[in-house]
Enzyme design. Structure first.
Site, PDB file in Angstrom:
ATOM      1  CB  THR A 174      -0.966  -0.019   1.204  1.00 41.13           C
ATOM      2  OG1 THR A 174      -1.728  -1.221   1.129  1.00 41.13           O
ATOM      3  CG2 THR A 174      -1.908   1.170   1.186  1.00 41.13           C
ATOM      4  CG  ASN A 184      -6.476  -9.078  -4.651  1.00 39.99           C
ATOM      5  OD1 ASN A 184      -6.438  -8.483  -5.732  1.00 39.99           O
ATOM      6  ND2 ASN A 184      -7.295  -8.718  -3.690  1.00 39.99           N
ATOM      7  CD  GLN A 241      -2.062 -11.838  -4.035  1.00 42.69           C
ATOM      8  OE1 GLN A 241      -1.570 -12.970  -3.913  1.00 42.69           O
ATOM      9  NE2 GLN A 241      -2.620 -11.188  -3.015  1.00 42.69           N
ATOM     10  N   GLY A 288       5.897  -8.109   1.507  1.00 40.62           N
ATOM     11  CA  GLY A 288       6.559  -9.278   2.087  1.00 40.62           C
ATOM     12  C   GLY A 288       5.596 -10.311   2.648  1.00 40.62           C
ATOM     13  CG  HIS A 289       1.606  -9.276   4.444  1.00 33.18           C
ATOM     14  ND1 HIS A 289       0.315  -9.753   4.472  1.00 33.18           N
ATOM     15  CD2 HIS A 289       1.541  -8.056   3.878  1.00 33.18           C
ATOM     16  CE1 HIS A 289      -0.497  -8.839   3.948  1.00 33.18           C
ATOM     17  NE2 HIS A 289       0.229  -7.806   3.580  1.00 33.18           N
ATOM     18  CB  THR A 302      15.086   3.707  11.638  1.00 35.17           C
ATOM     19  OG1 THR A 302      15.621   4.942  12.121  1.00 35.17           O
ATOM     20  CG2 THR A 302      16.068   2.576  11.909  1.00 35.17           C
ATOM     21  CB  CYS A 328     -18.968 -12.331   6.273  1.00 30.03           C
ATOM     22  SG  CYS A 328     -18.402 -13.701   5.323  1.00 30.03           S
TER      23      CYS A 328
HETATM   24  N1  PLP Z   1      -2.243  -5.264  -3.992  1.00 29.39           N
HETATM   25  C1  PLP Z   1      -2.677  -6.522  -3.966  1.00 29.39           C
HETATM   26  C2  PLP Z   1      -2.958  -7.235  -5.259  1.00 29.39           C
HETATM   27  C3  PLP Z   1      -2.900  -7.166  -2.767  1.00 29.39           C
HETATM   28  O1  PLP Z   1      -3.341  -8.440  -2.757  1.00 29.39           O
HETATM   29  C4  PLP Z   1      -2.644  -6.460  -1.564  1.00 29.39           C
HETATM   30  C5  PLP Z   1      -2.949  -7.082  -0.265  1.00 29.39           C
HETATM   31  O2  PLP Z   1      -4.028  -7.651  -0.073  1.00 29.39           O
HETATM   32  C6  PLP Z   1      -2.164  -5.152  -1.631  1.00 29.39           C
HETATM   33  C7  PLP Z   1      -1.973  -4.589  -2.858  1.00 29.39           C
HETATM   34  C8  PLP Z   1      -1.835  -4.372  -0.375  1.00 29.39           C
HETATM   35  O3  PLP Z   1      -0.659  -4.926   0.209  1.00 29.39           O
HETATM   36  P1  PLP Z   1      -0.147  -4.561   1.689  1.00 29.39           P
HETATM   37  O4  PLP Z   1      -0.965  -5.365   2.617  1.00 29.39           O
HETATM   38  O5  PLP Z   1       1.282  -4.992   1.707  1.00 29.39           O
HETATM   39  O6  PLP Z   1      -0.274  -3.100   1.871  1.00 29.39           O
END
Ligand code: PLP
Length: 769
Positions: free
Chosen positions: A82, A168, A198, A219-220, A256, A347
């Site tokens: 983001t 996603n 993705q 990264g996550h 940092t 949901c």
């Molecule tokens: N773009 C895509 C295609 C994503 O799947 C996501 C996360 O769901 C994001 C952007 C946002 O990523 P982050 O959680 O690292 O800000």
């Protein structure tokens, strides 16, 4: 408060929501830990500890270059994608502002299925920076592929185009070479951002060989922790720092650096680049996993539809819908079976669809019922085998609890008895099952729940005695859609406009002398009363004991009042065919036949309160009390009602059929860490699992801290109230569900229905298993 160590992962958990986030791989966690405890220096410090940290930072950048094929350009570590998206968009918009805009009507284009971070950021900064461009979505086809023709037509006027490498929700990937050709042919100068989140670890990247200007990563989504990401910026692409300050990252992103996160990324990159390491699976292996999952899903859900074409999708994502099942139902039963997936749509009690599937032109039921199942490139064969076994078990639970039709030679011993209530977009469908006679009556069926009703009835081997409506209602189904469920043809008789079987009905007299019509339903009888007012054709039904002689109030289990009396108000009577005078008579007649505590079951439930009674309604509505206790004349009621209806018309959405201002009492929470002691201290406690029968079945847990767990789904809460009240209302009740939402709702409802000792467990099974 719970100790962190007490919030445990369920050892049986099958995590299939990798597109949302991934677990951190042990190698990455170790690298992060090492960087926190040993090499914890600040890369900007010039002493030896700082130099070590700087080495970790720069060596990670080197590996990142190899992983994404970026020999040149910048790689900037960020907090996640983001932030990378903000930085890219601000950089592009700042350049556009500084350079003046060439096209007379500049466009900011984005793919219609982009992650919300992209269009929202475009709109936000376009407004904030007063760029004045038009933000336009590029349509996609039924496969989710961008409309190249549309791009070709608009690209000359475009200053920034944002696309994604893979989606996603569906895993659909774009043909990047063809896209680049169309973009550059029409506009060599246009800035181009590609959201690569993705794609990392799943698609081979060689960014330097492309004309992509900005590429954010996270990264996550690939086994590193949350809070670390990176942004690739093409050499000479315009750049404006999103975060200014101490000048870290060569002044491109101050603050940092998140060194533990960066070290974790480094561990992931090392694994990816090590051809001898088998952590990351080959494309072929991933495709085989998908096949295995798809096959299992197909066996469990014969009606499954995959919402994307596997030929255009990453193998790690399966997005599907099952006609007749909502995404919430599938999510809930999967969660109870320890399978974590996500729903394409939110949901909430309000049914919403997936904007991605909507953009692909999928049918509403597909969009509203979508489930996303996503594994990752490090998933193992053992994970997939376990997942398939768990999906099979969830299927068995669904067949045993009426959510899926059982095999014909394996009829279920139904657990359903008495009143069931389902709510769809605030509209109630009521279904009364007389288990001994296997007879059923349905009242105010909502079209969207037809499939569910049908499955329940077919799986239980029930005979539908009548499909009734309380009035002609825009939103409720015409009976014809379910008529084939009615009892054997030989028993079918003509029905009136409300679905009432005229020839099978008999006349009945109340002890008060009121005459009504009735049909038998096993040990019960269903009674129909004319209660005009809300509309001229409004009727009410009672379900009462099948006693000989006149019916008295105590015989009545439930009164289905349609919109005549709702929860929190008398139904509107300002429609063209309404009649407030007639409503006055109907209310007085109803009140004379039932008692104060008879459960009233309306056609709507706007506030998740399920049911009500005259006692509760009169306490809240002086007008209703005046009518029932004969304190006002019909004329006075008509005047007062006109004012109430005026208020409703001014304050509520047009489709509201009554005024809802019911207050609920807060219920009492038992903190998860206190649950053990609480249950030990209360001998008389009844622990109620308020999840649906299929979740209870799938979870296979019948005790909670040595106390028996009784399943009372929300859909059977009104039935529970009828059978436990008022004798048992001093018993201690503890409601529990998966997360604490439904148990909170149930506890509030029970409190309102005068159960005095009701508690619920916030966090639910997710925190206390
Ligand atoms: N773009 C895509 C295609 C994503 O799947 C996501 C996360 O769901 C994001 C952007 C946002 O990523 P982050 O959680 O690292 O800000």
């Amino acid at each position: 408060m719970l100790n962190l160590a007490d919030i445990k992962a369920n050892k049986n958990e099958i995590y299939l929501d990798n597109n949302a986030t991934t677990a951190v791989l042990p190698q990455a966690a170790q690298a992060a830990m090492h960087t926190m405890s040993t090499c914890f220096g600040n890369p900007s410090s010039s002493h030896s500890t700082g130099i070590q940290a700087k080495y970790i930072l720069e060596s990670t950048r080197q590996l990142a270059r190899q992983v994404i094929g970026a020999d040149d350009g910048d790689i900037i570590f960020t907090s996640g994608a983001t932030e990378g998206i903000q930085t890219s968009i601000i950089s592009a918009l700042a350049a556009i502002k500084q350079g003046g805009m060439t096209p007379s009507k500049p466009l900011l284009l984005y793919g219609a299925t982009e992650h919300k971070a992209v269009p929202e950021t475009l709109k936000h900064w376009n407004d904030m920076l007063e760029v004045g461009a038009e933000v336009v979505a590029i349509p996609v086809d039924e496969n989710g592929l961008l409309d190249h023709q549309f791009i070709a037509e608009h690209i000359a006027d475009t200053v920034l185009i944002c696309t994604m490498i893979a989606n996603n929700e569906t895993g659909v990937f774009q043909d990047m070479l063809a896209l680049e050709e169309i973009i550059r042919k029409g506009n060599p100068e246009v800035l181009w951002m590609v959201d690569c989140v993705q794609g990392l670890g799943k698609i081979k990247l060689n960014l330097s060989s492309t004309t992509i200007d900005y590429a954010p990563f996270s990264g996550h989504k690939l086994y590193a922790p949350k809070g670390i990401g990176m942004l690739y910026v093409r050499q000479n692409a315009p750049y404006t720092p999103f975060i200014a300050g101490g000048g870290q990252e060569q002044g491109l992103r101050s603050g940092t650096e998140n060194l533990p996160g960066i070290a974790a990324l480094r561990a992931i990159f090392e694994l990816m680049l090590d051809s001898a390491d088998e952590t990351f699976k080959t494309h072929q292996q991933l495709v085989a996993y998908r096949q295995q999952l798809a096959k299992t899903l197909g066996v469990v859900f014969p009606a499954i539809v995959f919402n994307h074409d596997f030929n255009y999708s990453l193998p790690t994502t399966l997005n599907f819908s099952v006609k007749g099942l909502s995404s919430k139902e599938i999510m809930d039963v999967f969660d109870a079976a320890n399978i974590r997936v996500s729903s394409g749509s939110a949901c909430s009690s309000k049914v919403t669809g997936s904007f991605v599937l909507d953009a692909m032109g999928k049918a509403q039921w597909q969009s509203e019922g979508a489930i996303r199942m996503s594994f990752g490139p490090a998933t193992t064969q053992q994970d997939i085998d376990r997942a398939c076994a768990a999906i099979f078990s969830a299927g068995v639970a669904m067949r045993q609890s009426g959510l899926l039709t059982p095999d014909p030679d394996n009829a279920i011993d139904s657990k359903f008895e008495g009143l069931q209530q389902w709510v769809y977009n605030n509209q109630c469908t009521w279904c009364y099952i007389d288990q001994a006679s296997k007879q059923v009556v349905i009242i105010d069926a909502v079209a969207e729940l037809n499939h569910k009703l049908r499955t329940l009835i077919e799986s239980g081997g029930y005979h539908v005695r009548a499909i009734l409506t309380t009035h002609q209602h825009d939103l409720q189904v015409s009976n014809s859609e379910l008529t084939d469920l009615l009892a054997p043809m030989s028993e079918q008789t003509p029905v009136d406009a409300h679905g009432w079987p005229i020839e099978q009905s008999q006349t009945l007299e109340f002890d008060s002398g009121v005459i009504a019509s009735m049909i038998n339903l096993g040990s019960k009888r269903v009674i129909k009363l004319q209660t005009p007012g809300h509309t001229h054709d409004s009727v009410s039904y009672f379900i009462a004991n099948n006693t000989s002689g006149a019916v008295t109030a105590v015989d009545i289990d439930y009164a289905f009042t349609g919109d005549t009396i709702q929860i929190g108000g008398i139904g509107r009577s300002d429609f063209t065919d309404s009649d407030s005078g007639a409503l006055f008579d109907s209310l007085q007649m109803l009140y004379s036949l039932v008692n104060n505590d008879t459960l009233l079951c309306p056609a709507h439930d706007y506030k998740q309160l399920f049911t009500t009674s005259f006692a509760l309604e009169m306490a809240e509505s002086p007008l209703l009390a005046d009518v029932c206790l004969q304190r006002i004349s019909k004329e006075q009621f008509v005047d007062a009602k006109a004012q109430v209806d005026q208020q409703i018309a001014e304050q509520l959405p047009a489709h509201y059929c009554g005024y809802i201002q019911q207050s609920t009492q807060p219920c009492v929470n038992i903190a998860p860490e206190q649950l053990n002691d609480f249950l030990a201290e209360h001998d008389d406690v009844l622990v109620i699992d308020v999840r649906e029968a299929y979740e209870f079945e799938a979870h296979q847990q019948t005790q909670l801290k040595q106390k028996p767990l009784v399943n009372v789904p929300l859909s059977q809460l009104t039935h529970f109230v009828r059978h436990h009240m008022p004798v048992n209302n001093q018993q201690t009740l503890v409601c529990i569900c998966r997360s604490g939402n439904r148990s909170d709702t149930a506890a509030k409802m029970l409190k309102r229905m005068n159960f005095n000792r009701v508690y619920h467990v916030p966090g639910g099974f997710a925190l206390i298993h």
